[in-house]
Write a protein that holds these residues in place. Structure first.
Motif, PDB file in Angstrom:
ATOM      1  N   HIS A  61       6.894  -7.730  -1.006  1.00  0.00           N
ATOM      2  CA  HIS A  61       7.454  -6.433  -1.394  1.00  0.00           C
ATOM      3  C   HIS A  61       6.471  -5.616  -2.220  1.00  0.00           C
ATOM      4  O   HIS A  61       6.448  -4.386  -2.127  1.00  0.00           O
ATOM      5  CB  HIS A  61       8.758  -6.657  -2.155  1.00  0.00           C
ATOM      6  CG  HIS A  61       9.772  -7.394  -1.329  1.00  0.00           C
ATOM      7  ND1 HIS A  61      10.599  -6.759  -0.436  1.00  0.00           N
ATOM      8  CD2 HIS A  61      10.039  -8.720  -1.229  1.00  0.00           C
ATOM      9  CE1 HIS A  61      11.353  -7.668   0.171  1.00  0.00           C
ATOM     10  NE2 HIS A  61      11.035  -8.863  -0.297  1.00  0.00           N
ATOM     11  N   THR A 111      11.232   7.653   7.296  1.00  0.00           N
ATOM     12  CA  THR A 111      11.668   7.717   5.897  1.00  0.00           C
ATOM     13  C   THR A 111      10.789   8.671   5.096  1.00  0.00           C
ATOM     14  O   THR A 111       9.649   8.955   5.468  1.00  0.00           O
ATOM     15  CB  THR A 111      11.607   6.336   5.220  1.00  0.00           C
ATOM     16  OG1 THR A 111      10.233   5.916   5.148  1.00  0.00           O
ATOM     17  CG2 THR A 111      12.420   5.309   5.977  1.00  0.00           C
ATOM     18  N   ASP A 159       3.310   6.448  -1.505  1.00  0.00           N
ATOM     19  CA  ASP A 159       3.500   7.489  -0.503  1.00  0.00           C
ATOM     20  C   ASP A 159       4.753   8.266  -0.886  1.00  0.00           C
ATOM     21  O   ASP A 159       5.868   7.778  -0.702  1.00  0.00           O
ATOM     22  CB  ASP A 159       3.646   6.837   0.882  1.00  0.00           C
ATOM     23  CG  ASP A 159       3.948   7.856   1.964  1.00  0.00           C
ATOM     24  OD1 ASP A 159       3.651   9.046   1.759  1.00  0.00           O
ATOM     25  OD2 ASP A 159       4.509   7.460   3.011  1.00  0.00           O
ATOM     26  N   GLU A 180      12.008   0.025   6.464  1.00  0.00           N
ATOM     27  CA  GLU A 180      11.145   0.316   7.613  1.00  0.00           C
ATOM     28  C   GLU A 180      10.928  -0.906   8.508  1.00  0.00           C
ATOM     29  O   GLU A 180      10.535  -0.767   9.666  1.00  0.00           O
ATOM     30  CB  GLU A 180       9.797   0.869   7.122  1.00  0.00           C
ATOM     31  CG  GLU A 180       9.930   2.263   6.525  1.00  0.00           C
ATOM     32  CD  GLU A 180       8.679   2.756   5.838  1.00  0.00           C
ATOM     33  OE1 GLU A 180       8.584   3.978   5.592  1.00  0.00           O
ATOM     34  OE2 GLU A 180       7.786   1.932   5.521  1.00  0.00           O
ATOM     35  N   THR A 184      10.271   2.203  -3.642  1.00  0.00           N
ATOM     36  CA  THR A 184       9.299   2.006  -2.562  1.00  0.00           C
ATOM     37  C   THR A 184       9.488   0.643  -1.901  1.00  0.00           C
ATOM     38  O   THR A 184       9.366   0.513  -0.684  1.00  0.00           O
ATOM     39  CB  THR A 184       7.865   2.139  -3.112  1.00  0.00           C
ATOM     40  OG1 THR A 184       7.672   3.488  -3.562  1.00  0.00           O
ATOM     41  CG2 THR A 184       6.829   1.814  -2.049  1.00  0.00           C
ATOM     42  N   MET A 185       9.800  -0.371  -2.703  1.00  0.00           N
ATOM     43  CA  MET A 185      10.046  -1.698  -2.125  1.00  0.00           C
ATOM     44  C   MET A 185      11.232  -1.652  -1.162  1.00  0.00           C
ATOM     45  O   MET A 185      11.195  -2.258  -0.080  1.00  0.00           O
ATOM     46  CB  MET A 185      10.303  -2.712  -3.241  1.00  0.00           C
ATOM     47  CG  MET A 185       9.078  -3.032  -4.087  1.00  0.00           C
ATOM     48  SD  MET A 185       9.495  -4.099  -5.499  1.00  0.00           S
ATOM     49  CE  MET A 185       7.930  -4.105  -6.390  1.00  0.00           C
ATOM     50  N   GLY A 203       3.953  -4.389   0.540  1.00  0.00           N
ATOM     51  CA  GLY A 203       4.474  -3.849   1.789  1.00  0.00           C
ATOM     52  C   GLY A 203       4.226  -4.740   2.981  1.00  0.00           C
ATOM     53  O   GLY A 203       3.932  -4.271   4.086  1.00  0.00           O
ATOM     54  N   ARG A 235      12.337   1.048   0.375  1.00  0.00           N
ATOM     55  CA  ARG A 235      11.923   1.873   1.523  1.00  0.00           C
ATOM     56  C   ARG A 235      11.120   1.051   2.525  1.00  0.00           C
ATOM     57  O   ARG A 235      11.340   1.136   3.738  1.00  0.00           O
ATOM     58  CB  ARG A 235      11.095   3.055   1.014  1.00  0.00           C
ATOM     59  CG  ARG A 235      10.616   3.997   2.110  1.00  0.00           C
ATOM     60  CD  ARG A 235       9.637   5.013   1.557  1.00  0.00           C
ATOM     61  NE  ARG A 235       9.151   5.906   2.593  1.00  0.00           N
ATOM     62  CZ  ARG A 235       8.126   6.731   2.450  1.00  0.00           C
ATOM     63  NH1 ARG A 235       7.486   6.788   1.289  1.00  0.00           N
ATOM     64  NH2 ARG A 235       7.740   7.494   3.456  1.00  0.00           N
ATOM     65  N   ARG A 236      10.176   0.253   2.029  1.00  0.00           N
ATOM     66  CA  ARG A 236       9.361  -0.577   2.936  1.00  0.00           C
ATOM     67  C   ARG A 236      10.234  -1.629   3.634  1.00  0.00           C
ATOM     68  O   ARG A 236      10.017  -1.948   4.809  1.00  0.00           O
ATOM     69  CB  ARG A 236       8.239  -1.259   2.154  1.00  0.00           C
ATOM     70  CG  ARG A 236       7.221  -0.303   1.555  1.00  0.00           C
ATOM     71  CD  ARG A 236       6.546   0.544   2.599  1.00  0.00           C
ATOM     72  NE  ARG A 236       5.623   1.514   2.032  1.00  0.00           N
ATOM     73  CZ  ARG A 236       5.478   2.757   2.438  1.00  0.00           C
ATOM     74  NH1 ARG A 236       6.237   3.208   3.437  1.00  0.00           N
ATOM     75  NH2 ARG A 236       4.610   3.566   1.888  1.00  0.00           N
TER      76      ARG A 236
END
Length: 535
Positions: free
Chosen positions: A361, A74, A138, A67, A60-61, A364, A63-64
């Motif tokens: 991180h 994503t 998410d 973004e 997730t880190m 987010g 992915r953020r």
């Protein structure tokens, strides 16, 4: 002024480094599927452990971070290999005998030993999802059983039948000669016993999309590879899943690293493009052994959250993912205090530093304000000397130290006070070992008590601009005056004589929190040998 995207493109924080690698996949054109797919895999052979959470948190880190540097949408898919056969019974679950009767059956065909779900696989999946949901991840959840049985994997399974020889060529290179004789990338599910069969294929018919094999009773059977009648061995399954779903990123532990060429090769044979990989070092228990779902060793998710807030766990996951880390109860206090140190530093940092700060991180890009005006390590020691039974027993001291603080205005501090009392009683109190001072230490501690007693009996802020620093300077001066060449020895003596531990908080801050006269009384009890006799 540097923009967030510019700072992110130059950041040396590992999530941004990984995000830039993913972005490079699409520097010429965007993904045809319309999004970048991040995936995490989970083998639900036992209750989810903290390493499983780590994969989702770290992914997730990344992915953020992605973004921030790209406008491509994503998705995060958490994929459970719950059709895997149960090869051993986990030691930390009930009804061991019942489970042994279902060995080698797909986990979603094994009864739930807890009696809460329709299978053991679904129970463990639910435990994973429950926890991921409490963190607000998410993600989309995917079950291998669903993908195999519903037909979502039919196309890739038929392709695997067509490319059977190519897949086998990749696999056989990695196997011992004895294993090569019986190996097949297809594992049929026996229609008679329901078990996953590790048997050689007598025939693979790519046109018919079937496999022929001998069942457990020796009868020759032919089954279609589609519809959940067979599954792929775990290594081919990795590569096939990447090809079927067009996965762009997946991380896994160092124990998988040697298999990466196999996963990639099978993905390519099946017409896919291997994702970007990230291998992390393994988590170890207090004995330096790898954490295992079946053994249940190491910290569980719920155990960490018994003694600290969720953000401290995310902070621990952020730190040096390529370095092996012990994951035991004693890492919790340090993680809590370091997380809040970073949180306090964040608002005054330029954007270039903010994107390198772990809390960016963890949250987010939108970290909260820290209200921890008292470090967790200090709360632990306060719980010790105050004999606190609950967090209310600490608040009288906290309010004197920080009059503006209250449980309502400082909820993170209030929560930490409760955690500290629980942690102290469970882990610190049983290990405390008080000792009497030697002659040099006794003279110094008596002198410290005398100097504290001589302080004006009034608001410490009238004596010191910063009571914690002023009292720390006073403690330092006593140590120097009594000939401690290494002042660490002086502070160790204070901790061992007064607190029963070899390490402790900044002692000046402790005095300011606990109280000057209270500390003088504490010294009196310690020098009289009362704590040693209690031990």
């Amino acid at each position: 002024m540097t923009s967030l995207r510019d700072a992110a493109m130059n950041s040396k924080a590992w999530p941004f480094e990984e995000a830039r690698r993913v972005l490079k996949r699409y520097e010429k054109k965007d993904p045809e599927k319309g999004y970048v797919l991040f995936e995490t895999g989970y083998g639900p052979s036992g209750l989810p452990h903290i390493g499983t959470f780590g994969e989702v948190a770290r992914t997730t880190m990344i992915r953020r971070a992605f973004e921030v540097i790209s406008d491509i949408p994503t998705k995060l898919l958490c994929f459970s290999d719950d059709m895997d056969g149960m090869r051993k019974v986990p030691e930390n679950v009930p009804q061991q005998e019942m489970l042994r009767e279902h060995m080698q059956k797909p986990l979603t065909a094994v009864p739930d030993p807890f009696g809460e779900f329709d299978s053991f696989g679904n129970h463990n999946n639910a435990m994973l999802r429950r926890f991921l949901d409490t963190f607000g991840f998410d993600y989309e959840f995917a079950s291998a059983t669903d993908y195999y049985k519903s037909g979502k994997f039919d196309a890739i399974l038929l392709r695997a039948a067509e490319k059977y020889d190519d897949i086998m060529a990749i696999m056989l290179k990695s196997l011992r000669e004895e294993r090569q004789q019986t190996y097949s990338c297809f594992l049929p599910i026996s229609p008679k016993t329901g078990r996953v069969l590790y048997v050689p294929m007598k025939n693979v018919d790519p046109k018919a999309g079937t496999v022929t094999f001998d069942d457990e009773d020796g009868q020759e059977l032919t089954l279609p590879v589609t519809g959940g009648n067979v599954k792929l061995q775990w290594k081919p399954d990795f590569g096939a899943r990447w090809a079927a779903l067009d996965v762009d990123f997946e991380m896994y532990g160092k124990d998988h690293a040697a298999n990466t060429p196999i996963y990639d090769g099978i993905c390519r044979v099946l017409g896919g493009r291997p994702p970007e990989h990230f291998t992390y070092e393994l988590f170890l228990d207090q004995n330096g052994e790898k954490i295992s779902k079946s053994k249940g060793n190491g910290l569980s998710i719920d155990e960490w959250l018994t003694y600290a807030a969720t953000e401290s766990l995310s902070y621990f996951m952020y730190l040096k993912p390529k370095t092996a880390k012990r994951m035991h109860f004693d890492v919790i206090p340090k993680a809590v205090d370091e997380y809040h140190q970073q949180l306090r530093a964040y608002p005054d940092q330029p954007v270039e530093k903010q994107v390198d700060n772990p809390v960016w991180h963890i949250h987010g890009g939108n970290p909260p304000e820290s209200k921890m005006v008292v470090p967790f390590a200090m709360l632990l020691n306060l719980a010790s000397v105050a004999g606190a039974k609950d967090k209310d027993g600490l608040w009288g001291f906290i309010k004197r130290y920080a009059p503006e603080a209250s449980p309502e205005t400082h909820p993170d501090l209030d929560q930490a006070a409760g955690f500290a009392v629980r942690y102290f009683h469970d882990f610190v109190a049983p290990k405390r070992a008080f000792r009497l001072p030697n002659d040099q230490e006794r003279a110094a501690i008596e002198d410290l008590a005398a100097r504290l007693r001589a302080l004006p009996d009034q608001d410490l802020h009238l004596t010191f601009e910063d009571p914690s620093e002023g009292l720390q300077t006073l403690v330092f001066a006593v140590g120097k005056d009594h000939g401690f060449e290494n002042l660490r020895d002086w502070f160790t003596a204070l901790y061992e004589v007064l607190l029963g531990a070899s390490q402790g908080p900044r002692f000046g801050g402790f005095i300011a929190l606990y109280g000057v006269q209270e500390t003088v009384a504490l010294i009196g009890h310690a020098l009289a040998g009362e704590f040693v006799s209690q031990g």
